[in-house]
Scaffold this motif. Structure first.
Motif, PDB file in Angstrom:
ATOM      1  N   THR A 137       8.171 -24.070 -48.875  1.00 31.19           N
ATOM      2  CA  THR A 137       8.823 -23.441 -47.742  1.00 31.19           C
ATOM      3  C   THR A 137       7.831 -23.204 -46.607  1.00 31.19           C
ATOM      4  OG1 THR A 137      10.263 -21.581 -47.116  1.00 31.19           O
ATOM      5  CG2 THR A 137       8.463 -21.101 -48.651  1.00 31.19           C
ATOM      6  N   THR A 138       8.351 -22.766 -45.488  1.00 26.63           N
ATOM      7  CA  THR A 138       7.510 -22.393 -44.350  1.00 26.63           C
ATOM      8  C   THR A 138       7.733 -20.914 -44.067  1.00 26.63           C
ATOM      9  OG1 THR A 138       9.238 -23.001 -42.770  1.00 26.63           O
ATOM     10  CG2 THR A 138       7.619 -24.695 -43.331  1.00 26.63           C
ATOM     11  N   PRO A 139       6.766 -20.266 -43.403  1.00 27.53           N
ATOM     12  CA  PRO A 139       6.949 -18.844 -43.113  1.00 27.53           C
ATOM     13  C   PRO A 139       8.078 -18.634 -42.112  1.00 27.53           C
ATOM     14  CG  PRO A 139       4.781 -19.618 -42.368  1.00 27.53           C
ATOM     15  CD  PRO A 139       5.507 -20.787 -42.929  1.00 27.53           C
ATOM     16  N   GLY A 140       8.753 -17.533 -42.236  1.00 32.92           N
ATOM     17  CA  GLY A 140       9.801 -17.194 -41.283  1.00 32.92           C
ATOM     18  C   GLY A 140       9.211 -16.812 -39.934  1.00 32.92           C
ATOM     19  N   VAL A 141      10.044 -16.817 -38.919  1.00 34.99           N
ATOM     20  CA  VAL A 141       9.576 -16.527 -37.565  1.00 34.99           C
ATOM     21  C   VAL A 141       9.034 -15.103 -37.456  1.00 34.99           C
ATOM     22  CG1 VAL A 141      11.829 -15.786 -36.645  1.00 34.99           C
ATOM     23  CG2 VAL A 141      10.128 -16.788 -35.124  1.00 34.99           C
ATOM     24  N   THR A 142       9.507 -14.186 -38.272  1.00 32.84           N
ATOM     25  CA  THR A 142       9.062 -12.793 -38.171  1.00 32.84           C
ATOM     26  C   THR A 142       7.978 -12.441 -39.185  1.00 32.84           C
ATOM     27  OG1 THR A 142      10.855 -12.047 -39.615  1.00 32.84           O
ATOM     28  CG2 THR A 142      11.271 -11.996 -37.241  1.00 32.84           C
ATOM     29  N   ARG A 143       7.311 -13.450 -39.725  1.00 33.58           N
ATOM     30  CA  ARG A 143       6.227 -13.176 -40.665  1.00 33.58           C
ATOM     31  C   ARG A 143       5.131 -12.375 -39.963  1.00 33.58           C
ATOM     32  NH1 ARG A 143       3.002 -18.635 -40.697  1.00 33.58           N
ATOM     33  NH2 ARG A 143       2.431 -18.650 -38.514  1.00 33.58           N
ATOM     34  N   PRO A 144       4.371 -11.601 -40.686  1.00 26.27           N
ATOM     35  CA  PRO A 144       3.243 -10.893 -40.054  1.00 26.27           C
ATOM     36  C   PRO A 144       2.205 -11.897 -39.548  1.00 26.27           C
ATOM     37  CG  PRO A 144       3.705 -10.004 -42.244  1.00 26.27           C
ATOM     38  CD  PRO A 144       4.529 -11.248 -42.092  1.00 26.27           C
ATOM     39  N   LEU A 145       1.675 -11.646 -38.383  1.00 23.10           N
ATOM     40  CA  LEU A 145       0.597 -12.464 -37.833  1.00 23.10           C
ATOM     41  C   LEU A 145      -0.695 -11.879 -38.356  1.00 23.10           C
ATOM     42  CD1 LEU A 145       1.908 -12.774 -34.170  1.00 23.10           C
ATOM     43  CD2 LEU A 145       2.380 -14.250 -36.136  1.00 23.10           C
TER      44      LEU A 145
ATOM     45  N   GLU B 102      -3.803 -14.020 -38.932  1.00 24.29           N
ATOM     46  CA  GLU B 102      -5.003 -14.795 -38.627  1.00 24.29           C
ATOM     47  C   GLU B 102      -4.927 -15.279 -37.184  1.00 24.29           C
ATOM     48  OE1 GLU B 102      -5.843 -17.889 -41.447  1.00 24.29           O
ATOM     49  OE2 GLU B 102      -4.877 -16.767 -43.065  1.00 24.29           O
ATOM     50  N   PRO B 103      -6.066 -15.551 -36.559  1.00 22.14           N
ATOM     51  CA  PRO B 103      -6.048 -16.041 -35.174  1.00 22.14           C
ATOM     52  C   PRO B 103      -5.142 -17.254 -34.972  1.00 22.14           C
ATOM     53  CG  PRO B 103      -8.272 -15.428 -35.766  1.00 22.14           C
ATOM     54  CD  PRO B 103      -7.440 -15.322 -37.019  1.00 22.14           C
ATOM     55  N   ARG B 104      -5.104 -18.164 -35.945  1.00 21.61           N
ATOM     56  CA  ARG B 104      -4.249 -19.337 -35.785  1.00 21.61           C
ATOM     57  C   ARG B 104      -2.772 -18.962 -35.734  1.00 21.61           C
ATOM     58  NH1 ARG B 104      -2.259 -21.057 -40.757  1.00 21.61           N
ATOM     59  NH2 ARG B 104      -3.371 -20.133 -42.511  1.00 21.61           N
ATOM     60  N   HIS B 105      -2.365 -17.880 -36.402  1.00 23.61           N
ATOM     61  CA  HIS B 105      -0.976 -17.424 -36.315  1.00 23.61           C
ATOM     62  C   HIS B 105      -0.650 -17.015 -34.882  1.00 23.61           C
ATOM     63  CE1 HIS B 105      -1.218 -16.110 -40.815  1.00 23.61           C
ATOM     64  NE2 HIS B 105      -1.035 -17.410 -40.690  1.00 23.61           N
ATOM     65  N   TYR B 106      -1.589 -16.324 -34.260  1.00 19.55           N
ATOM     66  CA  TYR B 106      -1.385 -15.902 -32.865  1.00 19.55           C
ATOM     67  C   TYR B 106      -1.350 -17.115 -31.947  1.00 19.55           C
ATOM     68  CZ  TYR B 106      -2.243 -11.083 -34.313  1.00 19.55           C
ATOM     69  OH  TYR B 106      -2.159  -9.856 -34.911  1.00 19.55           O
ATOM     70  N   ARG B 107      -2.286 -18.065 -32.133  1.00 19.63           N
ATOM     71  CA  ARG B 107      -2.331 -19.246 -31.258  1.00 19.63           C
ATOM     72  C   ARG B 107      -1.018 -20.016 -31.294  1.00 19.63           C
ATOM     73  NH1 ARG B 107      -7.725 -19.390 -33.118  1.00 19.63           N
ATOM     74  NH2 ARG B 107      -7.186 -20.853 -34.782  1.00 19.63           N
ATOM     75  N   ARG B 108      -0.376 -20.045 -32.443  1.00 22.99           N
ATOM     76  CA  ARG B 108       0.905 -20.755 -32.564  1.00 22.99           C
ATOM     77  C   ARG B 108       2.030 -20.042 -31.836  1.00 22.99           C
ATOM     78  NH1 ARG B 108       2.209 -24.577 -35.763  1.00 22.99           N
ATOM     79  NH2 ARG B 108       4.153 -23.683 -36.492  1.00 22.99           N
ATOM     80  N   ASN B 109       1.797 -18.813 -31.409  1.00 19.82           N
ATOM     81  CA  ASN B 109       2.866 -18.023 -30.795  1.00 19.82           C
ATOM     82  C   ASN B 109       2.568 -17.585 -29.366  1.00 19.82           C
ATOM     83  OD1 ASN B 109       5.055 -17.614 -32.879  1.00 19.82           O
ATOM     84  ND2 ASN B 109       3.194 -17.236 -34.062  1.00 19.82           N
ATOM     85  N   ILE B 110       1.653 -18.271 -28.695  1.00 21.65           N
ATOM     86  CA  ILE B 110       1.382 -17.948 -27.289  1.00 21.65           C
ATOM     87  C   ILE B 110       2.678 -18.116 -26.490  1.00 21.65           C
ATOM     88  CG2 ILE B 110       0.175 -18.740 -25.202  1.00 21.65           C
ATOM     89  CD1 ILE B 110      -2.252 -19.310 -26.991  1.00 21.65           C
ATOM     90  N   GLY B 111       2.934 -17.128 -25.640  1.00 19.15           N
ATOM     91  CA  GLY B 111       4.142 -17.133 -24.822  1.00 19.15           C
ATOM     92  C   GLY B 111       5.296 -16.366 -25.433  1.00 19.15           C
ATOM     93  N   ARG B 112       5.171 -15.994 -26.691  1.00 21.74           N
ATOM     94  CA  ARG B 112       6.258 -15.272 -27.361  1.00 21.74           C
ATOM     95  C   ARG B 112       6.052 -13.766 -27.263  1.00 21.74           C
ATOM     96  NH1 ARG B 112       8.247 -18.440 -32.457  1.00 21.74           N
ATOM     97  NH2 ARG B 112      10.140 -17.364 -31.859  1.00 21.74           N
ATOM     98  N   LEU B 113       7.124 -13.062 -27.490  1.00 20.06           N
ATOM     99  CA  LEU B 113       7.117 -11.608 -27.462  1.00 20.06           C
ATOM    100  C   LEU B 113       6.721 -11.091 -28.839  1.00 20.06           C
ATOM    101  CD1 LEU B 113       7.831  -9.564 -25.248  1.00 20.06           C
ATOM    102  CD2 LEU B 113      10.136  -9.444 -26.209  1.00 20.06           C
ATOM    103  N   LEU B 114       5.763 -10.165 -28.892  1.00 20.90           N
ATOM    104  CA  LEU B 114       5.279  -9.614 -30.152  1.00 20.90           C
ATOM    105  C   LEU B 114       5.540  -8.120 -30.233  1.00 20.90           C
ATOM    106  CD1 LEU B 114       1.697 -11.190 -30.402  1.00 20.90           C
ATOM    107  CD2 LEU B 114       3.868 -12.166 -31.149  1.00 20.90           C
TER     108      LEU B 114
END
Length: 180
Positions: A96-104, A106-118
């Motif tokens: 499976t893949t992590p859900g959109v609301t998974r906890p961020l 690691e830095p790579r988790h944040y990089r994948r979500n640039i532009g999104r609301l946190l």
């Protein structure tokens, strides 16, 4: 480099074999262009569920079903050929893949979500909702969102602020729905 399984709230339910499986499965996951996020083993009656959560290391693309299916077949072959699940009488493999609301986490988790609301919780600070603008080596830059004074009014953002990773206790993507 083996990635240890991420901690869960119900740590007592975690099967210790999950940590042993990570270095055995990771080369296959990496060969498919993915990174290992988590391995979880849980009992479900007489069956053991082996859940392998994977994602891309960078970019905003989501892992497609064909990639998941191919990885599932490859992992199944590794598990069977090396008899890695010998202790389990019956097991089911779930890739499976992590859900959109998974906890961020690691830095790579944040990089994948640039532009999104946190939604961000920080040590000694009030929680905030902010738009992720940039990820640096030490933290993130966000523009905090202030609620619109009335429904239908535009959302306002404050000037960007830097937040060090070490001060973030929890961060998740906030799902946004289009108003159109």
């Amino acid at each position: 480099m083996a990635v240890p399984p991420r901690a869960r709230a119900d740590e007592q339910a975690r099967d210790p074999r999950a940590a042993d499986l990570a270095p055995r499965l990771e080369p296959t996951i990496t060969a498919h262009g993915l990174v290992l996020e988590e391995i979880e083993l849980t009992a479900s009656g007489p069956t053991t569920i082996l859940r392998v959560t994977v994602d891309y290391a960078e970019g905003t693309e989501t892992v497609d079903l064909d990639t998941v299916a191919g990885l599932s077949e490859a992992l199944s072959a590794v598990l069977d050929s090396e008899d890695l699940m010998a202790e389990a009488e019956n097991y089911e493999l779930e890739v499976t893949t992590p859900g959109v609301t998974r906890p961020l986490a690691e830095p790579r988790h944040y990089r994948r979500n640039i532009g999104r609301l946190l939604e961000i919780s920080r040590t000694g600070e009030a929680d905030i909702v902010a738009r992720l603008e940039e990820v640096t080596e030490d933290g993130i830059r966000v523009a905090e969102q202030k609620p619109a004074p009335k429904k239908g009014m535009p959302v306002k953002y404050l000037d960007p602020v830097e937040i060090a990773f070490e001060t973030i206790t929890r961060a998740r993507v906030q799902v946004e729905f289009s108003q159109t």
